[in-house]
Design an enzyme around this catalytic site. Structure first.
Site, PDB file in Angstrom:
ATOM      1  N   GLY A   1       0.372  -4.871   1.034  1.00  0.00           N
ATOM      2  CA  GLY A   1      -0.841  -4.865   0.212  1.00  0.00           C
ATOM      3  C   GLY A   1      -0.641  -5.568  -1.124  1.00  0.00           C
TER       4      GLY A   1
ATOM      5  N   GLU B   1       4.305  -5.306   7.441  1.00  0.00           N
ATOM      6  CA  GLU B   1       3.581  -4.220   8.122  1.00  0.00           C
ATOM      7  C   GLU B   1       4.044  -3.962   9.546  1.00  0.00           C
ATOM      8  OE1 GLU B   1       2.220  -6.374   6.064  1.00  0.00           O
ATOM      9  OE2 GLU B   1       0.720  -5.388   4.807  1.00  0.00           O
TER      10      GLU B   1
ATOM     11  N   GLU C   1      -1.095  -9.158  -0.352  1.00  0.00           N
ATOM     12  CA  GLU C   1      -2.530  -9.314  -0.041  1.00  0.00           C
ATOM     13  C   GLU C   1      -3.362  -9.315  -1.325  1.00  0.00           C
ATOM     14  OE1 GLU C   1      -2.294  -6.077   2.897  1.00  0.00           O
ATOM     15  OE2 GLU C   1      -3.368  -7.413   4.257  1.00  0.00           O
TER      16      GLU C   1
ATOM     17  N   ALA D   1       0.877  -1.167   0.000  1.00  0.00           N
ATOM     18  CA  ALA D   1       0.000   0.000   0.000  1.00  0.00           C
ATOM     19  C   ALA D   1       0.919   1.224   0.000  1.00  0.00           C
ATOM     20  CB  ALA D   1      -0.871  -0.013   1.242  1.00  0.00           C
TER      21      ALA D   1
HETATM   22  N1  COA Z   1       4.621   3.018  -0.607  1.00  0.00           N
HETATM   23  C1  COA Z   1       5.039   4.165  -1.173  1.00  0.00           C
HETATM   24  N2  COA Z   1       6.131   4.284  -1.913  1.00  0.00           N
HETATM   25  C2  COA Z   1       6.843   3.166  -2.124  1.00  0.00           C
HETATM   26  C3  COA Z   1       6.489   1.922  -1.579  1.00  0.00           C
HETATM   27  C4  COA Z   1       5.318   1.890  -0.781  1.00  0.00           C
HETATM   28  N3  COA Z   1       4.864   0.747  -0.238  1.00  0.00           N
HETATM   29  N4  COA Z   1       7.410   1.002  -1.935  1.00  0.00           N
HETATM   30  C5  COA Z   1       8.308   1.639  -2.694  1.00  0.00           C
HETATM   31  N5  COA Z   1       7.982   2.946  -2.820  1.00  0.00           N
HETATM   32  C6  COA Z   1       8.696   3.991  -3.547  1.00  0.00           C
HETATM   33  C7  COA Z   1       9.923   4.481  -2.801  1.00  0.00           C
HETATM   34  O1  COA Z   1       9.563   5.434  -1.821  1.00  0.00           O
HETATM   35  C8  COA Z   1      10.742   5.052  -3.930  1.00  0.00           C
HETATM   36  O2  COA Z   1      10.212   6.315  -4.263  1.00  0.00           O
HETATM   37  P1  COA Z   1      11.185   7.589  -4.510  1.00  0.00           P
HETATM   38  O3  COA Z   1      12.101   7.157  -5.624  1.00  0.00           O
HETATM   39  O4  COA Z   1      10.252   8.695  -4.909  1.00  0.00           O
HETATM   40  O5  COA Z   1      11.903   7.801  -3.223  1.00  0.00           O
HETATM   41  C9  COA Z   1      10.455   4.117  -5.084  1.00  0.00           C
HETATM   42  O6  COA Z   1       9.216   3.469  -4.761  1.00  0.00           O
HETATM   43  C10 COA Z   1      11.512   3.067  -5.303  1.00  0.00           C
HETATM   44  O7  COA Z   1      11.669   2.337  -4.081  1.00  0.00           O
HETATM   45  P2  COA Z   1      13.095   2.143  -3.339  1.00  0.00           P
HETATM   46  O8  COA Z   1      12.830   1.905  -1.895  1.00  0.00           O
HETATM   47  O9  COA Z   1      14.013   3.263  -3.700  1.00  0.00           O
HETATM   48  O10 COA Z   1      13.615   0.808  -4.046  1.00  0.00           O
HETATM   49  P3  COA Z   1      14.642  -0.254  -3.433  1.00  0.00           P
HETATM   50  O11 COA Z   1      15.022  -1.139  -4.572  1.00  0.00           O
HETATM   51  O12 COA Z   1      15.722   0.435  -2.692  1.00  0.00           O
HETATM   52  O13 COA Z   1      13.791  -1.104  -2.362  1.00  0.00           O
HETATM   53  C11 COA Z   1      11.846  -2.275  -1.516  1.00  0.00           C
HETATM   54  C12 COA Z   1      12.714  -1.920  -2.769  1.00  0.00           C
HETATM   55  C13 COA Z   1      10.611  -2.990  -2.027  1.00  0.00           C
HETATM   56  C14 COA Z   1      12.636  -3.216  -0.594  1.00  0.00           C
HETATM   57  C15 COA Z   1      11.468  -0.979  -0.755  1.00  0.00           C
HETATM   58  O14 COA Z   1      10.908  -0.072  -1.706  1.00  0.00           O
HETATM   59  C16 COA Z   1      10.468  -1.168   0.343  1.00  0.00           C
HETATM   60  O15 COA Z   1      10.819  -1.662   1.398  1.00  0.00           O
HETATM   61  N6  COA Z   1       9.192  -0.725   0.150  1.00  0.00           N
HETATM   62  C17 COA Z   1       8.175  -0.746   1.149  1.00  0.00           C
HETATM   63  C18 COA Z   1       7.671  -2.154   1.342  1.00  0.00           C
HETATM   64  C19 COA Z   1       6.622  -2.174   2.450  1.00  0.00           C
HETATM   65  O16 COA Z   1       6.908  -1.990   3.611  1.00  0.00           O
HETATM   66  N7  COA Z   1       5.385  -2.455   2.046  1.00  0.00           N
HETATM   67  C20 COA Z   1       4.307  -2.613   2.951  1.00  0.00           C
HETATM   68  C21 COA Z   1       3.471  -1.399   2.997  1.00  0.00           C
HETATM   69  S1  COA Z   1       2.112  -1.622   4.096  1.00  0.00           S
END
Ligand code: COA
Length: 259
Positions: free
Chosen positions: A111, A134, A114, A65
């Site tokens: 999400g 989460e 999910e 999400a």
């Molecule tokens: N919500 C909002 N933005 C998100 C996102 C999320 N769940 N997941 C990734 N993004 C965005 C990042 O903020 C980044 O945006 P920016 O370039 O404007 O800063 C972009 O997507 C790229 O992500 P980034 O984190 O730079 O890539 P990465 O390769 O370093 O890491 C992940 C990949 C998936 C490990 C990491 O993005 C992550 O941990 N995301 C969140 C996962 C999460 O906790 N999801 C559950 C949400 S309830």
């Protein structure tokens, strides 16, 4: 017509692709609403017999999400977010009459996982990574994850995945029964198409009945065996049943019309 998703249809298969690559396809409000719209129209479209759901690019199915949208929410807004999302998208997909295959092409987190779990079944590419992180954000899964993950992998594994907030790779997900098949990324959509084509040969009405009977066993207050009896009986009133049984007896392929 849509901002964050792509929709295409060919030979009975509608492909819905989440297309927000700069944010790793994270589900914001608009994306959730567009997905609802797309699933609803595909379900009403007589030409669509199977829906394939995937993410754009080679990195993410859906990375969760959109955290930036709910970071300042109150208790009430949090509950409302989960309720509306479940109704509009996650339960909506799980109970859709048209079968949905999730093709997980990369990260399926929070999400995102999910969403994949709301589909009727899942396949994944070798680079896919799945998890419900989460609790690392101080919250719990709110789009059905605490219910669907234990249904798919068992309670102990779900407890571990949710409490550690860790990710599992595609092979482990296959071992857990979370995904049915794992293939190299270039073979993911061809496999989804192949499975969809097999499904299309069968009676769409019977497939819908099967979805309802299976889901019933996982619905509080419903008796899945009773629902099975009811749906089984309903099939006898369809043209598809007459055609299917007649074709078998005449040693030819059935030509189902879905009525
Ligand atoms: N919500 C909002 N933005 C998100 C996102 C999320 N769940 N997941 C990734 N993004 C965005 C990042 O903020 C980044 O945006 P920016 O370039 O404007 O800063 C972009 O997507 C790229 O992500 P980034 O984190 O730079 O890539 P990465 O390769 O370093 O890491 C992940 C990949 C998936 C490990 C990491 O993005 C992550 O941990 N995301 C969140 C996962 C999460 O906790 N999801 C559950 C949400 S309830």
């Amino acid at each position: 017509m849509y901002t964050n998703i792509l929709v295409s249809s060919e030979e009975g298969i509608t492909k819905i692709t989440i297309n927000r690559p700069a944010k790793l396809n994270a589900l914001n409000k608009v994306t959730i609403e567009e997905l609802h719209e797309a699933f609803n129209s595909a379900n009403q479209d007589n030409q669509t017999q199977v829906i394939i759901l995937t993410g754009t690019g080679e990195k993410a199915f859906v990375a969760g999400a959109d955290i930036s949208e709910f970071a300042n929410f109150s208790t009430r807004q949090g509950a409302e977010l989960a309720r509306r999302g479940q109704e509009l998208l996650f339960d909506f997909i799980a109970n859709l009459e048209t079968p949905v295959i999730a093709a997980i092409n990369g990260f399926a987190l929070g999400g995102g996982l999910e969403l994949a779990m709301a589909a009727h079944f899942r396949i994944a590419s070798e680079n896919a990574k799945m998890g419900l992180p989460e609790v690392s954000l101080g919250v719990i899964p709110g789009y059905g994850g605490t219910q669907r993950l234990p249904q798919l992998v068992g309670k102990g594994r779900a407890m571990e995945m949710i409490m550690t907030a860790g990710m599992i790779d595609a092979d482990q997900a296959e071992l857990y029964g979370l995904v049915n098949h794992v293939v190299p990324l270039p073979e993911l959509l061809p496999l989804a198409d192949k499975l969809a084509s097999k499904m299309i040969k069968n009676s769409p009405i019977a497939i819908t009945s099967a979805i309802k009977a299976i889901n019933s066993g996982f619905t509080e207050g419903e008796n899945g065996f009773e629902r099975e009896i009811e749906e089984f009986g309903n099939c006898f009133g369809t043209e598809d049943f007459k055609e299917g049984t007649r074709a078998f007896l005449e040693k030819r392929k059935a030509n189902f019309k879905g009525n």
